[in-house]
Design an enzyme around this catalytic site. Structure first.
Site, PDB file in Angstrom:
ATOM      1  N   GLU A   1       0.802  -1.238   0.000  1.00 54.76           N
ATOM      2  CA  GLU A   1       0.000   0.000   0.000  1.00 54.76           C
ATOM      3  C   GLU A   1       0.829   1.280   0.000  1.00 54.76           C
ATOM      4  OE1 GLU A   1      -2.772  -0.442   3.271  1.00 54.76           O
ATOM      5  OE2 GLU A   1      -3.301  -2.472   2.673  1.00 54.76           O
TER       6      GLU A   1
ATOM      7  N   GLU B   1      -6.122 -10.748  -1.009  1.00 59.08           N
ATOM      8  CA  GLU B   1      -6.893 -10.546   0.225  1.00 59.08           C
ATOM      9  C   GLU B   1      -8.381 -10.476  -0.102  1.00 59.08           C
ATOM     10  OE1 GLU B   1      -5.394  -7.231   2.458  1.00 59.08           O
ATOM     11  OE2 GLU B   1      -3.310  -7.704   2.024  1.00 59.08           O
TER      12      GLU B   1
HETATM   13  O1  G3I Z   1      -3.350  -8.658  19.061  1.00 64.47           O
HETATM   14  C1  G3I Z   1      -4.068  -7.572  19.671  1.00 64.47           C
HETATM   15  C2  G3I Z   1      -4.704  -8.031  20.945  1.00 64.47           C
HETATM   16  O2  G3I Z   1      -3.679  -8.346  21.885  1.00 64.47           O
HETATM   17  C3  G3I Z   1      -5.598  -6.905  21.498  1.00 64.47           C
HETATM   18  O3  G3I Z   1      -6.267  -7.369  22.655  1.00 64.47           O
HETATM   19  C4  G3I Z   1      -6.616  -6.538  20.412  1.00 64.47           C
HETATM   20  C5  G3I Z   1      -7.568  -5.442  20.874  1.00 64.47           C
HETATM   21  O4  G3I Z   1      -6.911  -4.199  20.771  1.00 64.47           O
HETATM   22  O5  G3I Z   1      -5.920  -6.070  19.257  1.00 64.47           O
HETATM   23  C6  G3I Z   1      -5.165  -7.128  18.699  1.00 64.47           C
HETATM   24  O6  G3I Z   1      -4.509  -6.656  17.552  1.00 64.47           O
HETATM   25  C7  G3I Z   1      -5.414  -6.449  16.451  1.00 64.47           C
HETATM   26  C8  G3I Z   1      -4.961  -7.374  15.309  1.00 64.47           C
HETATM   27  O7  G3I Z   1      -5.749  -7.117  14.131  1.00 64.47           O
HETATM   28  C9  G3I Z   1      -5.100  -8.844  15.675  1.00 64.47           C
HETATM   29  O8  G3I Z   1      -6.458  -9.128  15.922  1.00 64.47           O
HETATM   30  C10 G3I Z   1      -5.265  -4.990  16.033  1.00 64.47           C
HETATM   31  O9  G3I Z   1      -5.845  -4.194  17.043  1.00 64.47           O
HETATM   32  C11 G3I Z   1      -6.024  -4.769  14.730  1.00 64.47           C
HETATM   33  O10 G3I Z   1      -5.751  -3.462  14.245  1.00 64.47           O
HETATM   34  C12 G3I Z   1      -5.530  -5.770  13.675  1.00 64.47           C
HETATM   35  O11 G3I Z   1      -6.321  -5.567  12.495  1.00 64.47           O
HETATM   36  C13 G3I Z   1      -5.758  -6.144  11.321  1.00 64.47           C
HETATM   37  C14 G3I Z   1      -5.466  -4.996  10.333  1.00 64.47           C
HETATM   38  O12 G3I Z   1      -4.980  -5.533   9.104  1.00 64.47           O
HETATM   39  C15 G3I Z   1      -4.388  -4.080  10.859  1.00 64.47           C
HETATM   40  O13 G3I Z   1      -3.198  -4.830  10.980  1.00 64.47           O
HETATM   41  C16 G3I Z   1      -6.780  -7.087  10.713  1.00 64.47           C
HETATM   42  O14 G3I Z   1      -6.942  -8.227  11.547  1.00 64.47           O
HETATM   43  C17 G3I Z   1      -6.295  -7.540   9.341  1.00 64.47           C
HETATM   44  O15 G3I Z   1      -7.322  -8.293   8.670  1.00 64.47           O
HETATM   45  C18 G3I Z   1      -5.987  -6.334   8.469  1.00 64.47           C
HETATM   46  O16 G3I Z   1      -5.466  -6.793   7.247  1.00 64.47           O
HETATM   47  C19 G3I Z   1      -5.037  -5.764   6.330  1.00 64.47           C
HETATM   48  C20 G3I Z   1      -3.833  -6.301   5.568  1.00 64.47           C
HETATM   49  O17 G3I Z   1      -2.816  -6.612   6.503  1.00 64.47           O
HETATM   50  C21 G3I Z   1      -3.354  -5.282   4.537  1.00 64.47           C
HETATM   51  N1  G3I Z   1      -4.464  -4.928   3.618  1.00 64.47           N
HETATM   52  C22 G3I Z   1      -5.653  -4.424   4.306  1.00 64.47           C
HETATM   53  C23 G3I Z   1      -6.163  -5.456   5.310  1.00 64.47           C
HETATM   54  C24 G3I Z   1      -7.432  -4.961   5.984  1.00 64.47           C
HETATM   55  O18 G3I Z   1      -7.131  -3.812   6.757  1.00 64.47           O
END
Ligand code: G3I
Length: 348
Positions: free
Chosen positions: A135, A240
Site C-alpha cells: 500500500e 486478500e
Molecule cells: O493482538 C491484539 C490483541 O492483543 C488486542 O487485545 C486486540 C484489541 O486491541 O488487538 C489485537 O490486535 C489487532 C490485530 O488485528 C489482531 O487481531 C489490532 O488491534 C487490529 O488493528 C488488527 O487488524 C488487522 C489490520 O490488518 C491491521 O493490521 C486485521 O486483523 C487484518 O485483517 C488487516 O489486514 C489488512 C492487511 O494486513 C493489509 N491490507 C488491508 C487489510 C485490511 O485492513
C-alpha cells in the site's frame, strides 16, 4: 471422499487463505479442518507485521510467525509472508529517534535492512514469497506520503526489494495494494513495476488485495488492471479476497457516522436475506470465473480469512457488527458458489 475446493481449482492457481494466530497455532480446530481440506496456500493475517515481529528496536517476537510457518510446512502448504514494509501497524520507534524526530535516511535504511533481512533470513527456503511493500501508491498513482517516503523518497521501495532478495535469493517478491482497479493507482503500480525491473531488481508478481463490496469494484476495470500488470511483465495474485454483503438498506448509510450506525445496533441480521445472499454469491462467482479465465497470469487467489466470523470486516466501525464476506460461513459450511463448483466438478 470429501469434496475439496483446492482440488476443483487444480493447477489453475494456488488457493490461499489468511490465518489468524488461533488458527496457525491449531487452537481453532474447526477452521483448521477447512484450511487443510480446501486450501494449499496460507498467508499470515497479522503475525508477521512489523509491530508484531519487532515491537521494539532489536526485540524480535517470532513465536507466532514460527508456528505459522511450521503449520504450513507440516501441512504441505505454500507459505506466504505478509508484509515487510507497510506504513500501517508500524511500531512508533521505526522512523523516529528518541526525541520523536524523523531519523536520518541512513538510519532508516539500516533499520529497514535489519528488519527485512532478519525476518526473511529466518524463513529462508520456507516462505515461498513475500509482500515486500504494501500500500505505497495512492488513488492518483502518486506515492503515499508515509514516513518511509518522507525520509527516503521513492528509494525506499527498491531498497526494500533489494534487501529482501539479498536475504533469500530464491524467494518470490511482490508489491501488494488495494483498489487496484482505480486507473490512477493501476498506472502508478505499472510504473513502479517497470522501474524495479529497470533497476534489475526481482519482482515476481503484483498482489491485488481484492477487498470488495456488493457494488464495487467494476469487474471490467479490475480485469483491465490484471492485464495491465501482466503486460508489465509480472504475474497477478488476488491476495486478500473478501466481499462485504452489506444489506442494501445499509449500503447508503453513512457508516462513518457511528452514532447513526449504533442506532441500527446490529445492522446485520443473524442470516442474510436470501436476495442479498444470492446476489453476493452471483458476484463472487463472476469474479472467480474472471480469475479462472486468466489462469495464465493469476498464480494465487487468497481469501482474507477462513469463515465469516474471522473477517476483519466485522470490526469496523463498531466491533461485533456481522458481515458475510468470506468463502465459508459461521457454521463452517462452504458458501453456495463454492459448493456449486465442488458439486459440478464431482459430477464430471
Ligand atoms: O493482538 C491484539 C490483541 O492483543 C488486542 O487485545 C486486540 C484489541 O486491541 O488487538 C489485537 O490486535 C489487532 C490485530 O488485528 C489482531 O487481531 C489490532 O488491534 C487490529 O488493528 C488488527 O487488524 C488487522 C489490520 O490488518 C491491521 O493490521 C486485521 O486483523 C487484518 O485483517 C488487516 O489486514 C489488512 C492487511 O494486513 C493489509 N491490507 C488491508 C487489510 C485490511 O485492513
Amino acid at each position: 471422499s470429501e469434496k475439496s475446493l483446492k482440488e476443483v481449482v487444480g493447477d489453475k492457481f494456488l488457493m490461499g487463505v489468511a490465518l489468524n494466530v488461533r488458527q496457525s497455532s491449531g487452537a481453532d480446530t474447526s477452521a483448521v479442518k477447512i484450511v487443510k481440506q480446501h486450501f494449499n496456500s496460507i498467508v499470515a493475517e497479522n503475525c508477521m507485521k512489523c509491530e508484531e515481529i519487532q515491537p521494539k528496536e532489536g526485540v524480535f517476537h517470532f513465536e507466532d510467525a514460527d508456528r505459522f510457518v511450521q503449520f504450513g510446512i507440516d501441512n504441505g502448504m505454500t507459505v506466504i509472508g505478509h508484509c515487510l514494509v507497510w506504513h500501517s501497524q508500524l511500531p512508533d520507534w521505526f522512523c523516529v529517534d528518541e526525541k520523536g524526530q524523523n531519523v536520518s535516511p541512513e538510519k532508516l535504511k539500516q533499520r529497514m535492512k535489519t528488519h527485512i533481512q532478519t525476518v526473511v533470513g529466518r524463513y529462508k527456503g520456507k516462505v515461498k514469497g513475500w509482500d515486500v511493500v504494501n500500500e505505497a501508491i495512492v488513488e492518483d498513482g502518486s506515492y503515499r506520503k508515509s514516513k518511509f517516503y518522507e525520509i527516503l523518497g521513492e528509494e525506499f521501495i527498491p531498497l526494500a526489494f533489494q534487501y529482501a532478495h539479498e536475504a533469500d535469493p530464491d524467494a518470490e517478491l511482490y508489491y501488494n495494494d488495494y483498489g487496484m482497479d482505480v486507473q490512477g493507482r493501476r498506472e502508478g503500480v505499472v510504473k513502479l513495476v517497470r522501474s524495479l525491473k529497470e533497476k534489475g531488481l526481482r519482482i515476481d508478481a503484483v498482489g491485488m488485495q481484492g477487498h470488495m463490496g456488493m457494488d464495487y469494484p467494476d469487474i471490467q476495470k479490475f480485469e483491465e488492471s490484471m492485464l495491465a500488470f501482466a503486460s508489465a511483465g509480472v504475474k497477478v495474485m488476488i491476495t486478500e479476497w473478501d466481499m462485504s454483503a452489506l444489506p442494501t438498506a445499509l449500503r447508503s448509510a453513512n457508516i462513518s457516522d457511528t452514532v447513526a450506525f449504533k442506532k441500527t445496533l446490529n445492522p446485520y441480521p443473524q442470516e442474510l436475506p436470501d436476495s442479498v445472499s444470492q446476489a453476493w454469491n452471483k458476484r463472487m462467482q463472476q469474479f472467480f470465473q474472471l480469475f479462472e479465465k486468466h489462469a495464465d497470469i493469476v498464480t494465487r487467489v487468497t481469501a482474507w480469512g477462513v469463515t465469516d466470523s474471522d473477517s476483519w470486516k466485522n470490526d469496523f466501525p463498531i466491533r461485533g457488527r456481522r458481515d458475510y464476506p468470506l468463502l465459508f460461513d459461521r457454521n463452517y459450511q462452504p458458501k453456495e458458489f463454492i459448493q456449486k463448483m465442488m458439486d459440478e466438478q464431482s459430477d464430471t
